[in-house]
Design a protein around this motif. Structure first.
Motif, PDB file in Angstrom:
ATOM      1  N   SER A  84       0.425  -0.887  -0.106  1.00 12.27           N
ATOM      2  CA  SER A  84      -0.066  -0.016   0.386  1.00 12.27           C
ATOM      3  C   SER A  84       1.116   1.142   0.004  1.00 12.27           C
ATOM      4  CB  SER A  84      -1.040   0.001   1.394  1.00 12.27           C
ATOM      5  OG  SER A  84      -0.074   0.019   2.512  1.00 12.27           O
ATOM      6  N   GLY A  85       0.451   1.884  -0.001  1.00 13.62           N
ATOM      7  CA  GLY A  85       1.008   3.279  -0.393  1.00 13.62           C
ATOM      8  C   GLY A  85       1.961   4.192   1.084  1.00 13.62           C
ATOM      9  N   SER A  86       0.955   4.118   2.058  1.00 15.47           N
ATOM     10  CA  SER A  86       1.907   3.772   3.575  1.00 15.47           C
ATOM     11  C   SER A  86       2.912   2.778   3.667  1.00 15.47           C
ATOM     12  CB  SER A  86       0.292   3.433   5.077  1.00 15.47           C
ATOM     13  OG  SER A  86       0.026   1.960   4.671  1.00 15.47           O
ATOM     14  N   ASP A  87       3.076   1.440   2.991  1.00 14.60           N
ATOM     15  CA  ASP A  87       3.907   1.250   3.064  1.00 14.60           C
ATOM     16  C   ASP A  87       5.382   1.267   3.014  1.00 14.60           C
ATOM     17  OD1 ASP A  87       2.722  -1.786   4.439  1.00 14.60           O
ATOM     18  OD2 ASP A  87       1.551  -1.976   2.625  1.00 14.60           O
ATOM     19  N   VAL A  88       4.945   2.041   1.185  1.00  9.86           N
ATOM     20  CA  VAL A  88       5.857   3.113   0.661  1.00  9.86           C
ATOM     21  C   VAL A  88       6.570   3.481   1.552  1.00  9.86           C
ATOM     22  CG1 VAL A  88       6.652   4.463  -1.642  1.00  9.86           C
ATOM     23  CG2 VAL A  88       4.534   2.193  -1.562  1.00  9.86           C
ATOM     24  N   SER A  89       5.766   4.741   1.925  1.00 14.89           N
ATOM     25  CA  SER A  89       6.045   5.782   2.487  1.00 14.89           C
ATOM     26  C   SER A  89       6.636   5.315   4.107  1.00 14.89           C
ATOM     27  CB  SER A  89       4.686   7.124   3.188  1.00 14.89           C
ATOM     28  OG  SER A  89       4.079   6.692   2.434  1.00 14.89           O
ATOM     29  N   ALA A  90       6.826   4.015   4.301  1.00 17.88           N
ATOM     30  CA  ALA A  90       7.379   3.550   5.272  1.00 17.88           C
ATOM     31  C   ALA A  90       8.576   3.069   4.838  1.00 17.88           C
ATOM     32  CB  ALA A  90       6.703   1.900   6.315  1.00 17.88           C
ATOM     33  N   MET A  91       8.954   2.889   3.843  1.00 22.27           N
ATOM     34  CA  MET A  91      10.053   1.991   2.668  1.00 22.27           C
ATOM     35  C   MET A  91      10.769   3.328   2.893  1.00 22.27           C
ATOM     36  SD  MET A  91       9.973   0.089  -0.532  1.00 22.27           S
ATOM     37  CE  MET A  91       8.883  -0.849   0.246  1.00 22.27           C
ATOM     38  N   VAL A  92      10.335   4.633   2.919  1.00 20.82           N
ATOM     39  CA  VAL A  92      11.651   5.646   2.752  1.00 20.82           C
ATOM     40  C   VAL A  92      11.815   5.906   3.612  1.00 20.82           C
ATOM     41  CG1 VAL A  92      11.440   8.365   2.036  1.00 20.82           C
ATOM     42  CG2 VAL A  92       9.876   6.938   0.703  1.00 20.82           C
ATOM     43  N   VAL A  93      11.296   5.763   4.954  1.00 17.84           N
ATOM     44  CA  VAL A  93      11.334   5.604   5.913  1.00 17.84           C
ATOM     45  C   VAL A  93      13.218   4.514   6.211  1.00 17.84           C
ATOM     46  CG1 VAL A  93      11.205   6.088   8.777  1.00 17.84           C
ATOM     47  CG2 VAL A  93      10.041   7.228   7.001  1.00 17.84           C
ATOM     48  N   PHE A  94      12.559   3.812   6.327  1.00 20.95           N
ATOM     49  CA  PHE A  94      13.670   2.548   6.544  1.00 20.95           C
ATOM     50  C   PHE A  94      14.832   2.493   5.763  1.00 20.95           C
ATOM     51  CE2 PHE A  94      14.842  -1.666   4.465  1.00 20.95           C
ATOM     52  CZ  PHE A  94      16.044  -1.672   5.879  1.00 20.95           C
ATOM     53  N   LEU A  95      15.055   3.455   4.196  1.00 20.70           N
ATOM     54  CA  LEU A  95      15.668   3.603   3.797  1.00 20.70           C
ATOM     55  C   LEU A  95      16.607   4.768   4.013  1.00 20.70           C
ATOM     56  CD1 LEU A  95      14.681   2.666  -0.411  1.00 20.70           C
ATOM     57  CD2 LEU A  95      15.484   1.290   1.327  1.00 20.70           C
ATOM     58  N   GLY A  96      15.641   5.633   4.284  1.00 21.23           N
ATOM     59  CA  GLY A  96      16.717   6.512   4.854  1.00 21.23           C
ATOM     60  C   GLY A  96      17.381   6.265   6.456  1.00 21.23           C
ATOM     61  N   SER A  97      17.484   5.105   6.750  1.00 25.50           N
ATOM     62  CA  SER A  97      18.300   4.851   7.401  1.00 25.50           C
ATOM     63  C   SER A  97      19.361   3.800   7.307  1.00 25.50           C
ATOM     64  CB  SER A  97      17.589   4.106   8.936  1.00 25.50           C
ATOM     65  OG  SER A  97      16.650   2.405   8.694  1.00 25.50           O
ATOM     66  N   ARG A  98      19.217   3.340   5.754  1.00 24.62           N
ATOM     67  CA  ARG A  98      20.011   2.520   5.559  1.00 24.62           C
ATOM     68  C   ARG A  98      21.408   3.492   4.980  1.00 24.62           C
ATOM     69  NH1 ARG A  98      19.575  -2.968   5.686  1.00 24.62           N
ATOM     70  NH2 ARG A  98      18.278  -3.789   7.343  1.00 24.62           N
ATOM     71  N   TYR A  99      21.255   4.501   4.457  1.00 23.15           N
ATOM     72  CA  TYR A  99      21.866   5.319   3.448  1.00 23.15           C
ATOM     73  C   TYR A  99      22.124   6.606   3.849  1.00 23.15           C
ATOM     74  CZ  TYR A  99      20.945   2.368  -0.007  1.00 23.15           C
ATOM     75  OH  TYR A  99      20.797   0.356  -0.817  1.00 23.15           O
ATOM     76  N   GLN A 100      23.727   6.936   3.703  1.00 22.47           N
ATOM     77  CA  GLN A 100      23.852   8.647   3.412  1.00 22.47           C
ATOM     78  C   GLN A 100      23.100   9.476   3.706  1.00 22.47           C
ATOM     79  OE1 GLN A 100      26.363   8.974   6.018  1.00 22.47           O
ATOM     80  NE2 GLN A 100      26.928   6.837   5.842  1.00 22.47           N
ATOM     81  N   PRO A 101      22.327  11.089   3.965  1.00 25.61           N
ATOM     82  CA  PRO A 101      21.772  11.499   3.677  1.00 25.61           C
ATOM     83  C   PRO A 101      22.022  12.521   2.031  1.00 25.61           C
ATOM     84  CG  PRO A 101      22.241  12.384   5.865  1.00 25.61           C
ATOM     85  CD  PRO A 101      23.436  10.877   5.633  1.00 25.61           C
ATOM     86  N   GLY A 102      23.276  12.118   1.699  1.00 26.45           N
ATOM     87  CA  GLY A 102      23.602  12.837   0.126  1.00 26.45           C
ATOM     88  C   GLY A 102      23.444  11.742  -0.872  1.00 26.45           C
ATOM     89  N   SER A 103      23.024  10.436  -0.010  1.00 21.23           N
ATOM     90  CA  SER A 103      22.901   9.853  -1.333  1.00 21.23           C
ATOM     91  C   SER A 103      21.582   9.264  -1.440  1.00 21.23           C
ATOM     92  CB  SER A 103      23.035   8.208  -1.070  1.00 21.23           C
ATOM     93  OG  SER A 103      24.782   7.884  -0.971  1.00 21.23           O
ATOM     94  N   MET A 104      20.056  10.182  -0.444  1.00 25.08           N
ATOM     95  CA  MET A 104      19.105   9.444  -0.865  1.00 25.08           C
ATOM     96  C   MET A 104      17.895  10.163  -1.377  1.00 25.08           C
ATOM     97  SD  MET A 104      17.854   7.704   1.997  1.00 25.08           S
ATOM     98  CE  MET A 104      16.184   8.384   1.789  1.00 25.08           C
ATOM     99  N   ARG A 105      18.768  11.066  -2.545  1.00 25.80           N
ATOM    100  CA  ARG A 105      17.664  11.642  -3.612  1.00 25.80           C
ATOM    101  C   ARG A 105      18.162  10.971  -4.834  1.00 25.80           C
ATOM    102  NH1 ARG A 105      17.299  17.487  -5.513  1.00 25.80           N
ATOM    103  NH2 ARG A 105      17.347  17.335  -7.327  1.00 25.80           N
ATOM    104  N   THR A 106      18.877   9.746  -4.544  1.00 24.20           N
ATOM    105  CA  THR A 106      19.241   9.174  -5.517  1.00 24.20           C
ATOM    106  C   THR A 106      17.878   7.625  -5.290  1.00 24.20           C
ATOM    107  OG1 THR A 106      21.560   9.471  -6.817  1.00 24.20           O
ATOM    108  CG2 THR A 106      20.697   7.948  -6.740  1.00 24.20           C
ATOM    109  N   VAL A 107      17.801   7.602  -4.252  1.00 24.46           N
ATOM    110  CA  VAL A 107      17.275   6.348  -3.155  1.00 24.46           C
ATOM    111  C   VAL A 107      16.128   6.576  -3.589  1.00 24.46           C
ATOM    112  CG1 VAL A 107      16.905   5.256  -0.974  1.00 24.46           C
ATOM    113  CG2 VAL A 107      19.004   5.852  -2.087  1.00 24.46           C
ATOM    114  N   VAL A 108      15.714   7.487  -3.341  1.00 22.64           N
ATOM    115  CA  VAL A 108      14.232   8.146  -3.676  1.00 22.64           C
ATOM    116  C   VAL A 108      14.095   7.372  -5.134  1.00 22.64           C
ATOM    117  CG1 VAL A 108      12.154   9.790  -3.209  1.00 22.64           C
ATOM    118  CG2 VAL A 108      13.619   9.948  -1.684  1.00 22.64           C
TER     119      VAL A 108
END
Length: 340
Positions: A84-108
């Motif tokens: 669901s959309g809420s799962d995708v939003s939670a996925m963004v938060v999860f990925l934010g804990s795995r990657y450096q802030p400077g990489s998150m633009r590409t991750v998103v």
């Protein structure tokens, strides 16, 4: 940066990639989706191949999607149809804990592409709308060298040695063409046209062909290395080879960084903000010098091999004189009264 962040992520499985051309094994960590989500991952990677993306971009997007899909069971998602959309939003938060802030633009961006694939494949609807449209990106000031600093750097190698001849030629290529380090390492003998004084190559990052002028100083340095410094007898057609056996092409990252780092140490050159000791400093210095000479931004973007001028705008911050002209005074916004 994405690779380093990915290697530091938890729960990864260690594999090895054999770099036969250098005779070494580089460890890499892969997070694999479970049996339910693995077919979706495989379909996504096949879909990426038909999207006209550079190979490096495909690999980055595949890496991010593996991490995201492998996490879904922890979220309680049993199959992709239940996403669901809420799962995708939670996925963004999860990925934010795995990657450096400077990489998150590409991750998103990678996550948005994955969601678009899932929608086109009929796995769900409205998923891409849950991915942030914009993501704040930290932009550090560009480290550049003055013309004197660039000259000191390129003249620092000992040209009485084969390694010095090679290093000087590579430094001059970086300083006078602005090529990315990976493209300098990947230069082939067929890419150099000395009679017509030009370089023609396919860029690693974008996959597009670019033709650049070969200044006399650069051509002479390359010719000097080819005639007097390049190891003979090998069958590797890279222009720049290792100075010790096996005589093969250089690695595109670590090898070139140490070439530039040694030159910085020898010359004592320092960027205007004190950051950076690699070939990217030469690329940034090249772009900034063109800006200072009044070269239009689209021309600079083309010289640097960008797909558009947006990427070249990053170098505007290093043009001190023109940035000062953008400063506003306080006319019309003076304080109405003073505080004692």
């Amino acid at each position: 940066r994405l690779d380093r962040s990915f290697q530091e992520s938890r729960g990864g499985r260690l594999t090895s990639v054999q770099h036969a051309h250098q005779g070494r094994v580089t460890p890499r960590y892969w997070t694999q989706p479970n049996a339910v989500f693995r077919p979706v991952q495989e379909q996504f990677e096949l879909w990426l191949q038909g999207q006209s993306l550079a190979a490096a971009t495909q690999n980055l997007y595949a890496t991010v999607s593996r991490t995201a899909l492998a996490w879904l069971p922890d979220r309680g998602v049993k199959n992709v149809q239940a996403l669901s959309g809420s799962d995708v939003s939670a996925m963004v938060v999860f990925l934010g804990s795995r990657y450096q802030p400077g990489s998150m633009r590409t991750v998103v961006s990678a996550l948005r592409v994955l969601c678009r694939f899932l929608e086109e494949s009929g796995y769900g609807t409205g998923l891409s709308q849950a991915v942030p449209a914009l993501f704040a990106r930290r932009v550090a000031s560009v480290g550049v060298l003055s013309a004197e600093g660039v000259a000191a750097l390129t003249n620092s190698p000992d040209v009485t040695t084969s390694m010095g001849l090679r290093d000087r030629a590579m430094l001059l290529v970086g300083a006078r063409t602005g090529l990315r380090p990976v493209d300098i390492a990947g230069l082939r003998l067929r890419d150099i046209d000395l009679p017509h004084a030009q370089l023609t190559l396919t860029q690693h990052k974008t996959g597009s062909v670019v033709t650049l002028p070969l200044l006399a100083e650069v051509g002479e340095a390359i010719a000097d290395y080819l005639l007097n410094g390049r190891p003979a007898g090998g069958d590797d057609d890279h222009v720049f080879l290792r100075s010790h056996a096996p005589y093969v092409g250089l690695g595109p990252t670590d090898s070139l960084y140490w070439v530039a780092s040694r030159a910085f140490a020898r010359s004592g050159a320092v960027t205007q903000n004190g950051t950076g000791r690699g070939f990217r400093v030469l690329r940034a210095s090249f772009a900034t010098r063109l800006l200072a000479d009044g070269t239009p931004l689209p021309v600079i973007s083309g010289a640097l091999g960008h797909r558009g001028i947006t990427s070249a705008k990053h170098y505007l911050a290093a043009d001190d004189e023109r940035m000062r002209a953008c400063c506003l005074d306080f006319a019309g916004i003076e304080p109405k009264r003073t505080w004692s």
